[in-house]
Design a protein around this motif. Sequence first.
Motif, PDB file in Angstrom:
ATOM      1  N   LEU A 132      -4.830   1.627 -12.272  1.00 37.39           N
ATOM      2  CA  LEU A 132      -5.114   2.311 -13.535  1.00 37.39           C
ATOM      3  C   LEU A 132      -6.577   2.150 -13.932  1.00 37.39           C
ATOM      4  CD1 LEU A 132      -2.017   0.802 -15.408  1.00 37.39           C
ATOM      5  CD2 LEU A 132      -2.147   3.075 -14.382  1.00 37.39           C
ATOM      6  N   MET A 133      -7.382   1.581 -13.017  1.00 37.09           N
ATOM      7  CA  MET A 133      -8.775   1.316 -13.349  1.00 37.09           C
ATOM      8  C   MET A 133      -9.643   2.535 -13.002  1.00 37.09           C
ATOM      9  SD  MET A 133      -8.365  -1.601 -14.636  1.00 37.09           S
ATOM     10  CE  MET A 133      -9.888  -2.499 -14.849  1.00 37.09           C
ATOM     11  N   ALA A 139       6.845   0.001 -12.493  1.00 38.81           N
ATOM     12  CA  ALA A 139       7.244  -0.343 -13.867  1.00 38.81           C
ATOM     13  C   ALA A 139       7.033   0.825 -14.837  1.00 38.81           C
ATOM     14  CB  ALA A 139       6.449  -1.558 -14.340  1.00 38.81           C
ATOM     15  N   LEU A 140       6.051   1.676 -14.534  1.00 42.52           N
ATOM     16  CA  LEU A 140       5.729   2.775 -15.459  1.00 42.52           C
ATOM     17  C   LEU A 140       6.559   4.031 -15.195  1.00 42.52           C
ATOM     18  CD1 LEU A 140       1.839   2.361 -15.477  1.00 42.52           C
ATOM     19  CD2 LEU A 140       3.328   2.163 -17.481  1.00 42.52           C
ATOM     20  N   LYS A 141       7.271   4.029 -14.097  1.00 45.78           N
ATOM     21  CA  LYS A 141       8.008   5.233 -13.680  1.00 45.78           C
ATOM     22  C   LYS A 141       8.999   5.683 -14.764  1.00 45.78           C
ATOM     23  CE  LYS A 141      10.375   6.849  -9.516  1.00 45.78           C
ATOM     24  NZ  LYS A 141       9.788   8.139  -9.501  1.00 45.78           N
ATOM     25  N   GLY A 142       8.890   6.951 -15.121  1.00 48.69           N
ATOM     26  CA  GLY A 142       9.846   7.543 -16.054  1.00 48.69           C
ATOM     27  C   GLY A 142       9.592   7.226 -17.521  1.00 48.69           C
ATOM     28  N   GLY A 148      -7.009  -2.893 -22.160  1.00 50.31           N
ATOM     29  CA  GLY A 148      -6.258  -3.664 -21.151  1.00 50.31           C
ATOM     30  C   GLY A 148      -5.295  -2.796 -20.350  1.00 50.31           C
ATOM     31  N   PRO A 149      -4.524  -1.914 -20.998  1.00 57.99           N
ATOM     32  CA  PRO A 149      -3.618  -1.063 -20.212  1.00 57.99           C
ATOM     33  C   PRO A 149      -4.368   0.023 -19.433  1.00 57.99           C
ATOM     34  CG  PRO A 149      -2.893  -1.232 -22.501  1.00 57.99           C
ATOM     35  CD  PRO A 149      -4.284  -1.783 -22.446  1.00 57.99           C
ATOM     36  N   ALA A 150      -5.699  -0.041 -19.505  1.00 61.16           N
ATOM     37  CA  ALA A 150      -6.585   0.825 -18.717  1.00 61.16           C
ATOM     38  C   ALA A 150      -6.230   2.308 -18.906  1.00 61.16           C
ATOM     39  CB  ALA A 150      -6.567   0.390 -17.260  1.00 61.16           C
ATOM     40  N   LEU A 151      -6.280   3.090 -17.826  1.00 59.35           N
ATOM     41  CA  LEU A 151      -6.120   4.538 -17.989  1.00 59.35           C
ATOM     42  C   LEU A 151      -4.714   4.933 -18.443  1.00 59.35           C
ATOM     43  CD1 LEU A 151      -8.233   5.797 -14.934  1.00 59.35           C
ATOM     44  CD2 LEU A 151      -8.923   5.669 -17.342  1.00 59.35           C
ATOM     45  N   SER A 152      -3.760   4.007 -18.376  1.00 62.41           N
ATOM     46  CA  SER A 152      -2.413   4.362 -18.862  1.00 62.41           C
ATOM     47  C   SER A 152      -2.435   4.578 -20.377  1.00 62.41           C
ATOM     48  CB  SER A 152      -1.379   3.304 -18.489  1.00 62.41           C
ATOM     49  OG  SER A 152      -1.484   2.175 -19.312  1.00 62.41           O
ATOM     50  N   ALA A 153      -3.441   4.013 -21.060  1.00 62.88           N
ATOM     51  CA  ALA A 153      -3.563   4.248 -22.508  1.00 62.88           C
ATOM     52  C   ALA A 153      -4.116   5.643 -22.783  1.00 62.88           C
ATOM     53  CB  ALA A 153      -4.472   3.198 -23.142  1.00 62.88           C
ATOM     54  N   ARG A 154      -4.460   6.349 -21.702  1.00 64.74           N
ATOM     55  CA  ARG A 154      -5.091   7.667 -21.854  1.00 64.74           C
ATOM     56  C   ARG A 154      -4.295   8.772 -21.166  1.00 64.74           C
ATOM     57  NH1 ARG A 154     -11.249   5.355 -21.027  1.00 64.74           N
ATOM     58  NH2 ARG A 154     -11.127   3.955 -22.835  1.00 64.74           N
ATOM     59  N   VAL A 155      -3.085   8.431 -20.754  1.00 64.19           N
ATOM     60  CA  VAL A 155      -2.201   9.434 -20.176  1.00 64.19           C
ATOM     61  C   VAL A 155      -1.033   9.590 -21.142  1.00 64.19           C
ATOM     62  CG1 VAL A 155      -0.594   9.948 -18.286  1.00 64.19           C
ATOM     63  CG2 VAL A 155      -2.823   8.913 -17.783  1.00 64.19           C
ATOM     64  N   ILE A 156      -0.947  10.736 -21.798  1.00 64.15           N
ATOM     65  CA  ILE A 156       0.185  10.972 -22.693  1.00 64.15           C
ATOM     66  C   ILE A 156       1.323  11.481 -21.812  1.00 64.15           C
ATOM     67  CG2 ILE A 156       1.005  12.209 -24.739  1.00 64.15           C
ATOM     68  CD1 ILE A 156      -1.934  12.540 -25.573  1.00 64.15           C
ATOM     69  N   GLY A 157       2.472  10.848 -21.952  1.00 64.75           N
ATOM     70  CA  GLY A 157       3.590  11.197 -21.061  1.00 64.75           C
ATOM     71  C   GLY A 157       3.624  10.251 -19.879  1.00 64.75           C
ATOM     72  N   GLU A 158       4.334  10.647 -18.838  1.00 61.01           N
ATOM     73  CA  GLU A 158       4.551   9.721 -17.717  1.00 61.01           C
ATOM     74  C   GLU A 158       3.243   9.415 -16.969  1.00 61.01           C
ATOM     75  OE1 GLU A 158       7.471  10.884 -14.806  1.00 61.01           O
ATOM     76  OE2 GLU A 158       7.404   8.911 -13.837  1.00 61.01           O
ATOM     77  N   CYS A 159       3.134   8.151 -16.598  1.00 58.45           N
ATOM     78  CA  CYS A 159       1.923   7.674 -15.942  1.00 58.45           C
ATOM     79  C   CYS A 159       2.154   7.567 -14.428  1.00 58.45           C
ATOM     80  CB  CYS A 159       1.654   6.294 -16.545  1.00 58.45           C
ATOM     81  SG  CYS A 159      -0.022   5.873 -16.552  1.00 58.45           S
ATOM     82  N   PRO A 167       0.735   8.129 -10.350  1.00 56.21           N
ATOM     83  CA  PRO A 167      -0.579   8.014  -9.698  1.00 56.21           C
ATOM     84  C   PRO A 167      -1.366   9.330  -9.761  1.00 56.21           C
ATOM     85  CG  PRO A 167       1.128   7.036  -8.328  1.00 56.21           C
ATOM     86  CD  PRO A 167       1.833   7.671  -9.494  1.00 56.21           C
ATOM     87  N   GLU A 168      -0.664  10.458  -9.648  1.00 53.21           N
ATOM     88  CA  GLU A 168      -1.353  11.757  -9.652  1.00 53.21           C
ATOM     89  C   GLU A 168      -1.957  12.048 -11.030  1.00 53.21           C
ATOM     90  OE1 GLU A 168       1.919  11.353  -8.762  1.00 53.21           O
ATOM     91  OE2 GLU A 168       1.487  11.233  -6.606  1.00 53.21           O
ATOM     92  N   ARG A 169      -1.216  11.742 -12.099  1.00 56.74           N
ATOM     93  CA  ARG A 169      -1.704  12.013 -13.455  1.00 56.74           C
ATOM     94  C   ARG A 169      -2.845  11.050 -13.801  1.00 56.74           C
ATOM     95  NH1 ARG A 169       1.622  12.712 -17.980  1.00 56.74           N
ATOM     96  NH2 ARG A 169       0.549  14.665 -18.326  1.00 56.74           N
ATOM     97  N   VAL A 170      -2.754   9.806 -13.324  1.00 55.96           N
ATOM     98  CA  VAL A 170      -3.842   8.855 -13.562  1.00 55.96           C
ATOM     99  C   VAL A 170      -5.109   9.343 -12.850  1.00 55.96           C
ATOM    100  CG1 VAL A 170      -4.645   6.496 -13.151  1.00 55.96           C
ATOM    101  CG2 VAL A 170      -2.317   6.892 -13.943  1.00 55.96           C
ATOM    102  N   GLU A 171      -4.929   9.905 -11.666  1.00 58.31           N
ATOM    103  CA  GLU A 171      -6.088  10.381 -10.902  1.00 58.31           C
ATOM    104  C   GLU A 171      -6.830  11.495 -11.664  1.00 58.31           C
ATOM    105  OE1 GLU A 171      -7.398   8.874  -8.459  1.00 58.31           O
ATOM    106  OE2 GLU A 171      -8.947  10.387  -8.145  1.00 58.31           O
ATOM    107  N   LEU A 172      -6.067  12.362 -12.345  1.00 57.91           N
ATOM    108  CA  LEU A 172      -6.706  13.432 -13.131  1.00 57.91           C
ATOM    109  C   LEU A 172      -7.562  12.832 -14.246  1.00 57.91           C
ATOM    110  CD1 LEU A 172      -3.768  15.988 -13.619  1.00 57.91           C
ATOM    111  CD2 LEU A 172      -5.744  16.233 -12.136  1.00 57.91           C
ATOM    112  N   VAL A 173      -6.991  11.862 -14.950  1.00 57.51           N
ATOM    113  CA  VAL A 173      -7.732  11.280 -16.071  1.00 57.51           C
ATOM    114  C   VAL A 173      -8.896  10.428 -15.548  1.00 57.51           C
ATOM    115  CG1 VAL A 173      -6.642   9.078 -16.747  1.00 57.51           C
ATOM    116  CG2 VAL A 173      -7.141  10.749 -18.464  1.00 57.51           C
ATOM    117  N   ARG A 174      -8.738   9.860 -14.370  1.00 55.01           N
ATOM    118  CA  ARG A 174      -9.838   9.068 -13.764  1.00 55.01           C
ATOM    119  C   ARG A 174     -11.032   9.974 -13.466  1.00 55.01           C
ATOM    120  NH1 ARG A 174      -7.102   6.696  -9.681  1.00 55.01           N
ATOM    121  NH2 ARG A 174      -6.836   4.751 -10.786  1.00 55.01           N
ATOM    122  N   LYS A 175     -10.745  11.158 -12.918  1.00 52.86           N
ATOM    123  CA  LYS A 175     -11.831  12.111 -12.589  1.00 52.86           C
ATOM    124  C   LYS A 175     -12.517  12.581 -13.867  1.00 52.86           C
ATOM    125  CE  LYS A 175     -10.802  14.073  -8.095  1.00 52.86           C
ATOM    126  NZ  LYS A 175      -9.471  13.710  -7.554  1.00 52.86           N
TER     127      LYS A 175
END
Length: 321
Positions: free
Chosen positions: A67-68, A99-102, A205-216, A218-226
């Motif tokens: 999530l970094m 742990a974040l699934k769903g 601390g929760p890194a990019l998961s604090a910036r993904v609304i909805g399910e977190c 790997p693909e959705r985290v990658e979008l917010v990372r870019k």
Amino acid sequence: MKIKEIKLKDLKPAAFIADQVAEIKAAVGNGRAVNALSGGVDSSVVTLLGHRALGSRLKTYFIENGLMREGEARQVVALFRKMGVPVQVKDARQQFFRALKGITDPEEKREAITQTFYKTVFGPLVKKSGARFLLQGTNYTDVEETVAGIKRQHNILAQLGIDTEKCYGYIVLEPVIQLRKTGIRKLAQALGFPQSVSDRPPFPGPALSARVIGECTPERVELVRKATRIVEAELAGTKAFQYLAILHQDKVTGMRKGKREFGFQIEVRCWDSTDAITGTPTALPFRTLTRIADRITSEVPGVVSVTYNIAQKPPSTIEAV
Ligand code: XMP
């Protein structure tokens, strides 16, 4: 709240550093401690305080939770190596994503991060290293917001009545818990950190998961990372307190090359603040905003909409989740 804040005007960095080093030494005795370093100013300061107090009896980990931000692990490890502090990278991506699934509820997401971090990842690490203590960079604002029930900051435990020794098998030491970010930045300067650390914008601390609304995922985290990489590059020269990109859950209709594209929405936030308690959106030049939008819609696959948050904190908060 039992913890007493030390205001910036009352902080004497050299004396505070000496006191905390002595307190860590006294608490840990001849034992061992571990700590997690994210590269942010809070955990960087605590790492150096712990290192001064315990030397090689402190083992420092960078938790790669998936999530970094881009290149974060590499940069943090290299910087601390230069300062004489070895940092071990622990790959925990699978555990966090499992742990974040769903999960879509914000507080459930934060709870999943907390449990994965303290129980699944650090529980075995602490046991293996023979440590009894975990050092962490909780600050006064984290405590305040969590106790007020606004947002459960991932690192708040004892203040919520959690007995970490019973739940996770180790005692948590929090040397900078009486300080706010501005005070911790002052300590970072006194400890000799480069400006890239002492002035580093906060990152949750929760890194990019604090910036993904909805399910977190790997693909959705990658979008917010870019999108984060673009926002940080474009806004690095501003004096803003913090700037970030958020991925929304809802998709919207867009068009590309004459065809309909039902795509993602990214929200950009940029805050003026001194302590993260209140915040005002930075009055960025419109051309800066349109440049960010152009870059995000062309460089982040599937994004067709970019918005800028213009609401104050409160009622907004700095992060979205
Ligand atoms: P909010 O979103 O509550 O954020 O307005 C206030 C400040 O805290 C950071 N933040 C966190 N930091 N653990 C942290 O260590 C967390 O769970 C967390 N959540 C938010 C946020 O980036 C901002 O600077």
